[in-house]
Design a protein around this motif. Structure first.
Motif, PDB file in Angstrom:
ATOM      1  N   SER A 124       0.811  -1.221   0.000  1.00  0.00           N
ATOM      2  CA  SER A 124       0.000   0.000   0.000  1.00  0.00           C
ATOM      3  C   SER A 124       0.840   1.265   0.000  1.00  0.00           C
ATOM      4  CB  SER A 124      -0.923  -0.004   1.215  1.00  0.00           C
ATOM      5  OG  SER A 124      -0.158  -0.008   2.404  1.00  0.00           O
ATOM      6  N   ASP A 164       5.657   4.163  -8.783  1.00  0.00           N
ATOM      7  CA  ASP A 164       4.444   4.973  -8.661  1.00  0.00           C
ATOM      8  C   ASP A 164       4.766   6.456  -8.821  1.00  0.00           C
ATOM      9  OD1 ASP A 164       2.899   2.676  -8.092  1.00  0.00           O
ATOM     10  OD2 ASP A 164       3.406   2.820  -5.959  1.00  0.00           O
ATOM     11  N   LYS A 194      -2.854   2.793  -5.462  1.00  0.00           N
ATOM     12  CA  LYS A 194      -2.496   3.153  -4.091  1.00  0.00           C
ATOM     13  C   LYS A 194      -3.033   4.533  -3.761  1.00  0.00           C
ATOM     14  CE  LYS A 194       1.709   0.460  -4.177  1.00  0.00           C
ATOM     15  NZ  LYS A 194       2.285   0.336  -5.494  1.00  0.00           N
TER      16      LYS A 194
END
Length: 194
Positions: free
Chosen positions: A3, A9, A61
């Motif tokens: 998470s 990302d 996320k």
């Protein structure tokens, strides 16, 4: 599933924020025609929805959408918009992130609505046309655009147009999100969202 936001990302956030911002800046050129300046925020929401929807195929996320909104708000402030523009970016990103998280980032229909919510950050970019910023903003345009442009823009940007723009941006964000989901259907299937 991890998470925490990782470097991959962050790279995705950076790439798609840059792409989204460039698309919005290109669309913003319609503002050279004063009558189109009022619909420019909605046009940015409509066209910017496609790269945003592509971004959502990579979001899994919490915080990635908020980060994108924060960066866009910060860039907007660095370009000379008032400080509340940053708040629009943070708030729109956070609200969209919370909404998208409710489906664990896996619903196409919620992605379309999330796109509309996120698009509201653009009101920070349009803020100088309204309220206490209005007169100073128009004066700053006078030397580059001329009196006729400023008078036309002043006539079509009363403060109540701020709220009309919020509605227009939300509707354009929905339409753009829907179009984006259709254009990118293959990507949504691959991401497990369709």
């Amino acid at each position: 599933m991890d998470s925490k936001i990782n470097s991959k990302d962050l790279i995705n956030v950076g790439i798609f924020t840059a792409l989204y911002f460039v698309v919005c800046m290109v669309v913003a050129f319609i503002g050279f025609i004063p009558i189109l300046m009022v619909i420019m925020p909605a046009a940015c929401a409509l066209i910017g929805a496609i790269p945003f929807m592509l971004f959502l195929t990579r979001v899994d996320k919490f915080g990635m959408v908020t980060l994108m909104g924060t960066i866009l708000g910060l860039v907007t402030v660095l370009m000379g918009r008032p400080l509340p523009a940053l708040l629009f970016g943070v708030a729109a990103g956070l609200l969209a992130d919370l909404f998208l998280k409710s489906s664990n980032y896996s619903s196409t229909s919620k992605s379309v609505v999330g796109c509309a919510i996120f698009s509201l950050w653009i009101m920070g970019m349009a803020l100088p046309m309204f309220f206490g910023y209005h007169d100073a903003y128009l004066e700053s345009l006078r030397s580059g655009y001329g009196d006729a442009y400023v008078q036309t823009l002043a006539g079509i940007t009363p403060d109540w147009m701020f709220f009309v723009n919020i509605v227009l941006i939300f509707v354009a964000g929905l339409a753009g999100g829907f179009i984006g989901s259709k254009v990118l259907k293959k990507h949504f299937v691959k991401a497990g969202m369709a």
